[in-house]
Design a protein around this motif. Structure first.
Motif, short mmCIF file in Angstrom:
data_model
loop_
_atom_site.label_atom_id
_atom_site.label_comp_id
_atom_site.label_asym_id
_atom_site.label_seq_id
_atom_site.Cartn_x
_atom_site.Cartn_y
_atom_site.Cartn_z
N ILE A 395 0.49 -0.66 0.16
CA ILE A 395 0.51 -0.06 0.32
C ILE A 395 0.88 0.95 0.01
O ILE A 395 0.48 2.02 -0.50
CB ILE A 395 -0.93 0.17 0.91
CG1 ILE A 395 -1.64 -1.30 1.04
CG2 ILE A 395 -1.64 1.19 1.25
CD1 ILE A 395 -2.44 -1.55 0.08
N ASP A 396 1.61 1.25 0.84
CA ASP A 396 2.98 2.80 0.95
C ASP A 396 3.66 2.75 -0.38
O ASP A 396 4.10 3.80 -0.46
CB ASP A 396 3.47 2.48 2.18
CG ASP A 396 4.40 1.56 2.22
OD1 ASP A 396 4.11 0.41 1.63
OD2 ASP A 396 5.43 2.23 2.30
N SER A 397 3.75 2.15 -1.47
CA SER A 397 4.62 2.30 -2.82
C SER A 397 4.09 3.44 -3.23
O SER A 397 5.13 4.64 -3.30
CB SER A 397 4.44 0.80 -3.27
OG SER A 397 5.29 -0.26 -2.94
N GLY A 398 2.29 3.06 -3.30
CA GLY A 398 1.94 4.20 -4.39
C GLY A 398 1.89 5.73 -3.61
O GLY A 398 1.71 6.89 -4.31
N ILE A 399 1.40 5.72 -2.15
CA ILE A 399 1.81 6.97 -1.63
C ILE A 399 2.72 7.04 -1.98
O ILE A 399 3.16 8.54 -1.84
CB ILE A 399 2.02 6.42 -0.03
CG1 ILE A 399 0.01 5.32 0.07
CG2 ILE A 399 1.29 7.52 1.16
CD1 ILE A 399 -0.10 5.05 1.69
N TRP A 400 3.59 6.62 -1.59
CA TRP A 400 5.41 7.48 -1.67
C TRP A 400 5.92 8.43 -2.78
O TRP A 400 6.14 8.99 -3.02
CB TRP A 400 6.41 6.18 -0.95
CG TRP A 400 6.72 6.64 0.13
CD1 TRP A 400 6.70 5.41 1.13
CD2 TRP A 400 7.33 7.23 1.29
NE1 TRP A 400 7.04 5.49 2.41
CE2 TRP A 400 8.03 6.53 2.71
CE3 TRP A 400 7.49 8.36 0.74
CZ2 TRP A 400 8.26 7.25 3.23
CZ3 TRP A 400 8.73 9.18 1.86
CH2 TRP A 400 8.67 8.51 3.25
#
Length: 695
Positions: A395-400
């Protein structure tokens, strides 16, 4: 924070700001605006207060040192203009207001309203203003009152704000008309003025053609709705801090005007201990090693340059076995953090700049139909992978990537690049938002669904929620750059909802009222208070552990204020998360027998206590840690920590200055892959943040 063009910055010559809950807190009078304004006040910019308060009331606030000295005061919701420098009312303006104004007729008509209404205290009344308490009036009711005045041939101005304040004024009296009159008197154009407010009675200021504005984050919905099509800056901070933030955006105040906290924490035990340690060491020797490390970090970063972007680690200097081949990829998370860390070099090194841009392009090229950014893209064949350990999506890949894209565009000012990819980023934001399955503003994260991909966290995870907050801000700022102020405002406003939910859910306090609790976890919070944001919550339980990176990012991204950040810093110093090197990722570690222990922690012996994500030392987190301390205003301590970070980056497995992936939490022995891109990039970023390396 993106800034407007130099032409617009130089053009603003008059500020017109509301006071209550815009410049100061209405109840406490707390504000950092006066300190920032008096220290950094620009030449040739006039300061005007435009308020519902009467003149004597405003003068009293100035005399008490709550507000700085202005040039003009527009008081009584646009019914008087006061020339502060000449200590007099501008009488010409009142001649305009006399036309058609009959105070007794106003009072008589108000008495006929069939809705609970009462007069405000006498200090809020004067010859050109009648003010009432009028709670929870509907738009239709206000419209009917306006119609009643019109049918009585009384052309007055009815202003309703804050869901409880009703003001009746002469027909030409409101904050906007008074401001326009003053601008004309001063021979200024409307585009040369900047206004700010928080409620409906400020809307008339924003209604002026070509006016620029600041809407503080605590503003009422009525003002948001009114200004959504207008050229306004939506601040992330509340009240005075939001005004300072907006003035920096418009180029009126410098970046240095940001005031994090006006309380001196240098005598706090653990901070004093660190400062005493600083005083006993050789500064020149420390700085020399830090500078040597900077040169080595640039070299290490360049080892990760590939045709597709930054690799996670140097392909030439690491031998891959089995799943380790994944390191030979452009990772969304690692790449984004590397791009952010490398930004100080963007205008210095074309090779690094080109690779940073290509990292983003490679990830954009593989966004799925639903908007998911890949976890990584293999360098050898340009094939994307959308999942991580156990086939679970990251999930955090896209946020970063959303955050890194904004940071990159903000530095390069490459609006063409932004336009080319904003649609894809919008789809990514939709994909991310779909993980808020219960519409509570927080994302629900699957176990192993973020950077701690072999660590048992799930549901509402602090680290991911902080990034979610920041990504909404970043996306809003990108829309601002493109002139889409309505959509920008929507995302900035939503980010404030996320922020409030984070603080409420992750900062337990016994002060919460039990009968207001809505979940099991919230009820358990009444058992004790913390000095940090806890690591995770679910509908059924929560973790009292301290996620170091999550707490560090919370302050760096503005989710918590400086006072909370100081409490967190003292706690983390006290338990030694920076010992022997900065910084362990979690405290306390999870040991066998602990309810949080998972059998898979023994896979490859990675997550044993003080290993990897279970309390290991991560140099890339250490870079954020140094910037966190510097933002607290403790530069001497930050330099000490940067020196320690240089030492761990120098402590290689085979050679010096390997910028390894992680180190053992208690022995400090380096482990993982050598020449990690994000370890090198965040060290570079920390050096620039402390201004040890000049830009």
């Amino acid at each position: 924070m993106s800034k407007i063009t130099t032409h617009d910055q130089a053009d603003i010559q008059l500020l017109s700001f509301d006071i209550d809950n815009t410049l100061i807190d209405f109840h406490t009078y707390k504000s950092n605006f006066k300190t920032a304004w008096e220290k950094f006040k620009p030449k040739n910019v006039l300061l005007t207060y435009n308020t519902g308060r009467l003149i004597d009331d405003v003068l009293n606030l100035i005399d008490k040192g709550i507000l700085p000295r202005p040039d003009y005061i527009i008081s009584g919701v646009g019914t008087h203009i006061y020339d502060f420098n000449n200590n007099c009312i501008v009488k010409e303006f009142n001649d305009v207001l006399d036309d058609g104004w009959d105070l007794k007729s106003v009072e008589d008509l108000i008495q006929s309203i069939q809705h609970p209404i009462s007069e405000q205290p006498i200090r809020f009344q004067h010859a050109y203003k009648r003010s009432y308490f009028f709670h929870d009036a509907t738009p239709d009711l206000i419209s009917s009152i306006e119609q009643d005045f019109a049918e009585a041939n009384m052309h007055v101005n009815v202003v309703y704000s804050g869901d409880k304040f009703l003001d009746v004024l002469p027909k030409y009296a409101n904050k906007g008309n008074a401001l326009q009159w003053l601008l004309k008197k001063l021979n200024l154009k409307t585009h040369q003025a900047l206004v700010a407010g928080d409620s409906g009675n400020d809307s008339a200021m924003f209604d002026i053609k070509n006016i620029k504005g600041i809407v503080v984050s605590n503003a009422h919905e009525e003002l948001y709705k009114y200004t959504k099509h207008r050229q306004v800056y939506h601040s992330e901070q509340e009240q005075g801090d939001g005004i300072v933030e907006g003035l920096i955006y418009y180029g009126i105040l410098p970046e240095e005007a940001k005031i994090q906290c006006d309380i001196d924490h240098s005598e706090d035990f653990f901070i004093k201990k660190e400062l005493d340690s600083v005083a006993s060491e050789d500064d020149d020797e420390k700085v020399a090693l830090i500078k040597e490390g900077y040169v080595k970090a640039v070299d290490a970063l360049k080892k990760n340059i590939t045709p597709l972007g930054f690799s996670a680690c140097s392909i030439k200097d690491n031998v891959a076995h089995g799943t380790d081949e994944n390191y030979y990829s452009v990772w969304a998370r690692d790449g984004a953090i590397t791009v952010i860390g490398a930004l100080p070099l963007i205008h210095k090194d074309e090779e690094i700049h080109k690779c940073a841009r290509q990292t983003l392009l490679t990830l954009f090229e593989h966004i799925s139909r639903s908007g998911q950014i890949p976890s990584n893209v293999r360098i050898k064949d340009n094939v994307p992978d959308y999942s991580g350990v156990g086939g679970i999506c990251s999930i955090d890949s896209g946020i970063w990537v959303v955050i890194a894209f904004y940071e990159y565009v903000n530095v390069t000012k490459d609006i063409k690049f932004l336009r080319e990819h904003i649609s894809a980023i919008k789809e990514t934001m939709r994909w991310l938002g779909a993980h808020d399955s219960n519409n509570d503003a927080l994302l629900e994260i699957p176990e192993a669904g973020d950077w701690t991909d072999l660590f048992g966290r799930s549901y509402n995870i602090l680290y991911d929620e902080i990034l979610w907050y920041r990504s909404n801000v970043c996306f809003g700022r990108m829309l601002e750059m493109l002139g889409d102020h309505e959509q920008a405002g929507e995302y900035i406003r939503w980010s404030q909802v996320i922020k409030k939910e984070i603080v409420q859910n992750f900062w337990p306090s016994t002060q919460q009222q039990l009968f207001q609790s809505v979940s099991f976890a919230e009820k358990q919070f009444t058992l004790g208070d913390t000095s940090y944001l806890i690591a995770q919550t679910t509908p059924f339980d929560f973790s009292w552990r301290c996620d170091v990176l999550g707490n560090v990012l919370a302050f760096l991204h503005g989710t918590i204020d400086a006072e909370k950040a100081h409490q967190t810093f003292k706690f983390m110093l006290g338990v030694g998360v920076n010992d022997p090197f900065p910084v362990a990722n979690v405290y306390p570690v999870v040991s066998p027998g602990d309810p949080d222990w998972r059998p898979y922690y023994t896979v490859n012996l990675l997550n044993l206590p003080n290993h990897y994500h279970n309390g290991g030392i991560w140099p890339f987190v250490g870079g954020f840690w140094v910037k966190f301390i510097n933002k607290l205003g403790l530069k001497d301590v930050a330099i000490l920590e940067l020196h320690k970070l240089a030492l761990i980056n120098k402590e290689g497995i085979n050679d010096e200055w390997e910028f390894t992936e992680w180190a053992h939490g208690t022995t400090g022995k380096p482990m993982g892959k050598a020449y990690q891109a994000w370890s090198a990039a965040q060290y570079i970023s920390a050096c620039h943040d402390l201004k040890i390396i000049k830009k």
